[in-house]
Design a protein around this motif. Structure first.
Motif, PDB file in Angstrom:
ATOM      1  N   PHE A   1       3.540   3.023  -4.940  1.00  0.00           N
ATOM      2  CA  PHE A   1       4.200   2.618  -3.698  1.00  0.00           C
ATOM      3  C   PHE A   1       5.666   3.050  -3.675  1.00  0.00           C
ATOM      4  CE2 PHE A   1       0.714  -0.577  -3.720  1.00  0.00           C
ATOM      5  CZ  PHE A   1       0.140  -0.220  -2.505  1.00  0.00           C
ATOM      6  N   LEU A   2       6.272   3.235  -4.846  1.00  0.00           N
ATOM      7  CA  LEU A   2       7.641   3.760  -4.910  1.00  0.00           C
ATOM      8  C   LEU A   2       7.635   5.282  -5.043  1.00  0.00           C
ATOM      9  CD1 LEU A   2       9.322   1.129  -7.273  1.00  0.00           C
ATOM     10  CD2 LEU A   2       9.504   1.311  -4.780  1.00  0.00           C
ATOM     11  N   ALA A   3       6.628   5.810  -5.741  1.00  0.00           N
ATOM     12  CA  ALA A   3       6.554   7.259  -5.946  1.00  0.00           C
ATOM     13  C   ALA A   3       6.401   8.011  -4.628  1.00  0.00           C
ATOM     14  CB  ALA A   3       5.388   7.588  -6.876  1.00  0.00           C
ATOM     15  N   ILE A   4       5.853   7.343  -3.619  1.00  0.00           N
ATOM     16  CA  ILE A   4       5.698   8.015  -2.327  1.00  0.00           C
ATOM     17  C   ILE A   4       7.050   8.382  -1.731  1.00  0.00           C
ATOM     18  CG2 ILE A   4       5.656   5.894  -0.936  1.00  0.00           C
ATOM     19  CD1 ILE A   4       3.564   7.245   0.831  1.00  0.00           C
ATOM     20  N   PHE A   5       8.100   7.619  -2.084  1.00  0.00           N
ATOM     21  CA  PHE A   5       9.430   7.933  -1.572  1.00  0.00           C
ATOM     22  C   PHE A   5      10.020   9.171  -2.259  1.00  0.00           C
ATOM     23  CE2 PHE A   5       8.946   3.408  -0.606  1.00  0.00           C
ATOM     24  CZ  PHE A   5       9.259   3.417   0.737  1.00  0.00           C
ATOM     25  N   VAL A   6       9.429   9.582  -3.355  1.00  0.00           N
ATOM     26  CA  VAL A   6       9.790  10.839  -3.990  1.00  0.00           C
ATOM     27  C   VAL A   6       8.955  11.975  -3.412  1.00  0.00           C
ATOM     28  CG1 VAL A   6       9.890  12.116  -6.173  1.00  0.00           C
ATOM     29  CG2 VAL A   6      10.454   9.664  -6.118  1.00  0.00           C
ATOM     30  N   ALA A   7       7.649  11.716  -3.243  1.00  0.00           N
ATOM     31  CA  ALA A   7       6.734  12.765  -2.792  1.00  0.00           C
ATOM     32  C   ALA A   7       6.918  13.103  -1.315  1.00  0.00           C
ATOM     33  CB  ALA A   7       5.291  12.343  -3.057  1.00  0.00           C
TER      34      ALA A   7
ATOM     35  N   LEU B   1       1.079  11.317  -7.995  1.00  0.00           N
ATOM     36  CA  LEU B   1       0.662  11.146  -9.388  1.00  0.00           C
ATOM     37  C   LEU B   1       1.695  11.716 -10.345  1.00  0.00           C
ATOM     38  CD1 LEU B   1      -1.627  10.336 -11.406  1.00  0.00           C
ATOM     39  CD2 LEU B   1      -2.499  12.673 -11.143  1.00  0.00           C
ATOM     40  N   LEU B   2       2.249  12.871 -10.004  1.00  0.00           N
ATOM     41  CA  LEU B   2       3.270  13.507 -10.841  1.00  0.00           C
ATOM     42  C   LEU B   2       4.507  12.621 -10.938  1.00  0.00           C
ATOM     43  CD1 LEU B   2       3.536  16.216 -12.367  1.00  0.00           C
ATOM     44  CD2 LEU B   2       4.710  17.121 -10.354  1.00  0.00           C
ATOM     45  N   ALA B   3       4.928  12.039  -9.811  1.00  0.00           N
ATOM     46  CA  ALA B   3       6.097  11.155  -9.817  1.00  0.00           C
ATOM     47  C   ALA B   3       5.823   9.887 -10.617  1.00  0.00           C
ATOM     48  CB  ALA B   3       6.483  10.801  -8.386  1.00  0.00           C
ATOM     49  N   VAL B   4       4.590   9.378 -10.517  1.00  0.00           N
ATOM     50  CA  VAL B   4       4.215   8.185 -11.290  1.00  0.00           C
ATOM     51  C   VAL B   4       4.309   8.462 -12.782  1.00  0.00           C
ATOM     52  CG1 VAL B   4       2.275   6.680 -11.906  1.00  0.00           C
ATOM     53  CG2 VAL B   4       2.762   7.157  -9.491  1.00  0.00           C
ATOM     54  N   ASN B   5       3.748   9.598 -13.213  1.00  0.00           N
ATOM     55  CA  ASN B   5       3.726   9.921 -14.640  1.00  0.00           C
ATOM     56  C   ASN B   5       5.099  10.318 -15.172  1.00  0.00           C
ATOM     57  OD1 ASN B   5       0.977   9.423 -14.706  1.00  0.00           O
ATOM     58  ND2 ASN B   5       0.415  11.571 -14.368  1.00  0.00           N
ATOM     59  N   ALA B   6       5.861  11.045 -14.363  1.00  0.00           N
ATOM     60  CA  ALA B   6       7.149  11.557 -14.843  1.00  0.00           C
ATOM     61  C   ALA B   6       8.246  10.507 -14.806  1.00  0.00           C
ATOM     62  CB  ALA B   6       7.560  12.775 -14.010  1.00  0.00           C
ATOM     63  N   LEU B   7       8.217   9.646 -13.796  1.00  0.00           N
ATOM     64  CA  LEU B   7       9.307   8.695 -13.597  1.00  0.00           C
ATOM     65  C   LEU B   7       8.923   7.252 -13.898  1.00  0.00           C
ATOM     66  CD1 LEU B   7      10.678  10.157 -10.227  1.00  0.00           C
ATOM     67  CD2 LEU B   7      11.480  10.640 -12.557  1.00  0.00           C
ATOM     68  N   GLY B   8       7.639   7.032 -14.169  1.00  0.00           N
ATOM     69  CA  GLY B   8       7.184   5.678 -14.471  1.00  0.00           C
ATOM     70  C   GLY B   8       7.224   4.745 -13.275  1.00  0.00           C
ATOM     71  N   LEU B   9       7.063   5.278 -12.079  1.00  0.00           N
ATOM     72  CA  LEU B   9       7.148   4.482 -10.863  1.00  0.00           C
ATOM     73  C   LEU B   9       5.780   3.964 -10.449  1.00  0.00           C
ATOM     74  CD1 LEU B   9       9.478   6.803  -8.738  1.00  0.00           C
ATOM     75  CD2 LEU B   9      10.150   4.744  -9.991  1.00  0.00           C
ATOM     76  N   SER B  10       5.781   2.908  -9.676  1.00  0.00           N
ATOM     77  CA  SER B  10       4.568   2.490  -8.980  1.00  0.00           C
ATOM     78  C   SER B  10       4.250   3.524  -7.904  1.00  0.00           C
ATOM     79  CB  SER B  10       4.784   1.125  -8.336  1.00  0.00           C
ATOM     80  OG  SER B  10       3.840   0.889  -7.306  1.00  0.00           O
TER      81      SER B  10
ATOM     82  N   LEU C   1      -4.807   6.821  -8.657  1.00  0.00           N
ATOM     83  CA  LEU C   1      -3.537   6.109  -8.664  1.00  0.00           C
ATOM     84  C   LEU C   1      -3.822   4.624  -8.875  1.00  0.00           C
ATOM     85  CD1 LEU C   1      -1.836   7.814  -5.582  1.00  0.00           C
ATOM     86  CD2 LEU C   1      -1.481   8.339  -7.997  1.00  0.00           C
ATOM     87  N   SER C   2      -3.166   4.043  -9.852  1.00  0.00           N
ATOM     88  CA  SER C   2      -3.407   2.640 -10.173  1.00  0.00           C
ATOM     89  C   SER C   2      -2.237   1.781  -9.711  1.00  0.00           C
ATOM     90  CB  SER C   2      -3.600   2.473 -11.685  1.00  0.00           C
ATOM     91  OG  SER C   2      -3.768   1.110 -12.028  1.00  0.00           O
ATOM     92  N   VAL C   3      -2.565   0.668  -9.029  1.00  0.00           N
ATOM     93  CA  VAL C   3      -1.532  -0.264  -8.574  1.00  0.00           C
ATOM     94  C   VAL C   3      -1.790  -1.677  -9.084  1.00  0.00           C
ATOM     95  CG1 VAL C   3      -0.862   1.051  -6.528  1.00  0.00           C
ATOM     96  CG2 VAL C   3      -2.766  -0.555  -6.390  1.00  0.00           C
ATOM     97  N   GLY C   4      -2.659  -1.792 -10.070  1.00  0.00           N
ATOM     98  CA  GLY C   4      -2.859  -3.084 -10.715  1.00  0.00           C
ATOM     99  C   GLY C   4      -3.815  -4.006  -9.991  1.00  0.00           C
ATOM    100  N   ALA C   5      -3.545  -5.301 -10.072  1.00  0.00           N
ATOM    101  CA  ALA C   5      -4.481  -6.318  -9.605  1.00  0.00           C
ATOM    102  C   ALA C   5      -4.722  -6.277  -8.102  1.00  0.00           C
ATOM    103  CB  ALA C   5      -3.973  -7.704  -9.999  1.00  0.00           C
ATOM    104  N   ILE C   6      -3.781  -5.717  -7.345  1.00  0.00           N
ATOM    105  CA  ILE C   6      -3.944  -5.682  -5.889  1.00  0.00           C
ATOM    106  C   ILE C   6      -5.157  -4.864  -5.466  1.00  0.00           C
ATOM    107  CG2 ILE C   6      -2.476  -3.653  -5.513  1.00  0.00           C
ATOM    108  CD1 ILE C   6      -1.412  -5.011  -3.007  1.00  0.00           C
ATOM    109  N   GLU C   7      -5.598  -3.951  -6.336  1.00  0.00           N
ATOM    110  CA  GLU C   7      -6.759  -3.120  -6.013  1.00  0.00           C
ATOM    111  C   GLU C   7      -8.012  -3.960  -5.819  1.00  0.00           C
ATOM    112  OE1 GLU C   7      -7.415   0.402  -8.422  1.00  0.00           O
ATOM    113  OE2 GLU C   7      -5.339   0.344  -9.075  1.00  0.00           O
ATOM    114  N   SER C   8      -8.162  -5.022  -6.592  1.00  0.00           N
ATOM    115  CA  SER C   8      -9.366  -5.856  -6.516  1.00  0.00           C
ATOM    116  C   SER C   8      -9.122  -7.174  -5.777  1.00  0.00           C
ATOM    117  CB  SER C   8      -9.890  -6.161  -7.922  1.00  0.00           C
ATOM    118  OG  SER C   8      -8.887  -6.777  -8.706  1.00  0.00           O
TER     119      SER C   8
END
Length: 287
Positions: A61-67, A50-59, A120-127
């Motif tokens: 699925f990409l933020a996990i490569f930071v975390a 979540l921190l990587a998503v908010n700080a870096l503007g990543l999805s 964590l939001s990933v858009g339309a794929i959630e539904s």
């Protein structure tokens, strides 16, 4: 047909529980360490994503490569400087240390992120959903199960087909003899915990996408992970996947009968399997 759909949904839910449990199973299989902070470390991974998503503007699925690298280093450091000091024949010191670690992580997350629920939001794929024969399944639950199978397959390949895996197995069987052969058990344990934290980060990704999370939910994830590991057989990675699926299917069937029985049904299945197979469904031969 409704029961077929219920069982399929339970299998998909079991994929999430298997991800919760895979890292725990790896660590226990190698060093016989029961980590009471495992659930809180999963939640920590979700907050790092979540921190990587908010700080870096990543999805996510990409933020996990930071975390994930951060979690690997955290696991390595935790094992090197804390847990290696308390490992031994007495199981009580590791239990006490990891319990204390659980409390510290929960309170640190409360201070840093408050008690508010996050997601964590990933858009339309959630539904999104896809038809598999007569059953329609969600894309995210299906992706979770596929990821769980891929993670456990990857861990098995690492464990049985690499030099590091041979070091894991040797240290697990006899750390003293492994040390005489040039293997440093403390380093092996540290790497194993680091890998377990990467797996926990993958579990955290799907946890955060599929449900809200907050600093207090770690112990409940730990219970599901423990039950999956024990049902499958201590130290058996494929057994852990089976254990997660058993819990997921039991919960789905319980919820179909009465929504209030969902969680209870999983625990009842755990107790019943232990009564029938006290060593789990697929115990390792040397257990």
């Amino acid at each position: 047909m409704i029961w077929v759909d219920t069982i399929v949904q339970g299998i998909l839910l079991g994929g999430l529980y298997a991800l919760f449990a895979a890292g725990l199973s790896l660590v226990f299989g190698i060093m016989r360490l029961v980590n009471l902070a495992h659930g809180d470390l999963i939640v920590l991974g979700a907050f790092l994503i979540l921190l990587a998503v908010n700080a870096l503007g990543l999805s996510p699925f990409l933020a996990i490569f930071v975390a994930a690298p951060v979690m690997f280093v955290l696991g390595w450091a935790l094992q090197t400087w804390v847990l290696n000091r308390v490992l031994g024949d007495d199981i009580l010191p590791p239990l006490l240390v990891t319990f204390g670690l659980s409390v510290v992580i929960q309170n640190a997350l409360l201070e840093g992120f408050s008690a508010d629920s996050q997601k964590l939001s990933v858009g339309a794929i959630e539904s999104a959903s896809v038809a598999l024969g007569p059953v329609t399944v969600g894309v995210m639950p299906l992706l979770t199960l596929v990821s769980a199978v891929a993670v456990i397959f990857g861990l098995n390949q690492l464990f049985y087909r690499t030099a590091l895996g041979r070091a894991f197995r040797a240290t697990s069987d006899d750390a003293v003899t492994a040390g005489l052969m040039g293997i440093r058990p403390q380093n092996v344990f540290a790497i194993a915990t680091g890998i377990a934290m990467v797996v926990a980060t993958i579990a955290a990704l799907y946890l955060g996408i599929r449900a809200n999370f907050d600093p207090s939910i770690g112990p409940a994830r730990l219970i599901y992970a423990f039950e999956a590991v024990i049902i499958g057989g201590l130290g058996s990675l494929w057994g852990t996947l089976a254990g997660g699926i058993v819990i997921g299917v039991a919960q789905a069937l319980g919820a179909a009968i009465n929504p209030e029985w969902q969680i209870l049904a999983g625990h009842v299945a755990f107790v019943v399997i232990l009564l029938v197979r006290p060593r789990g469904l697929f115990p390792r031969a040397n257990d």
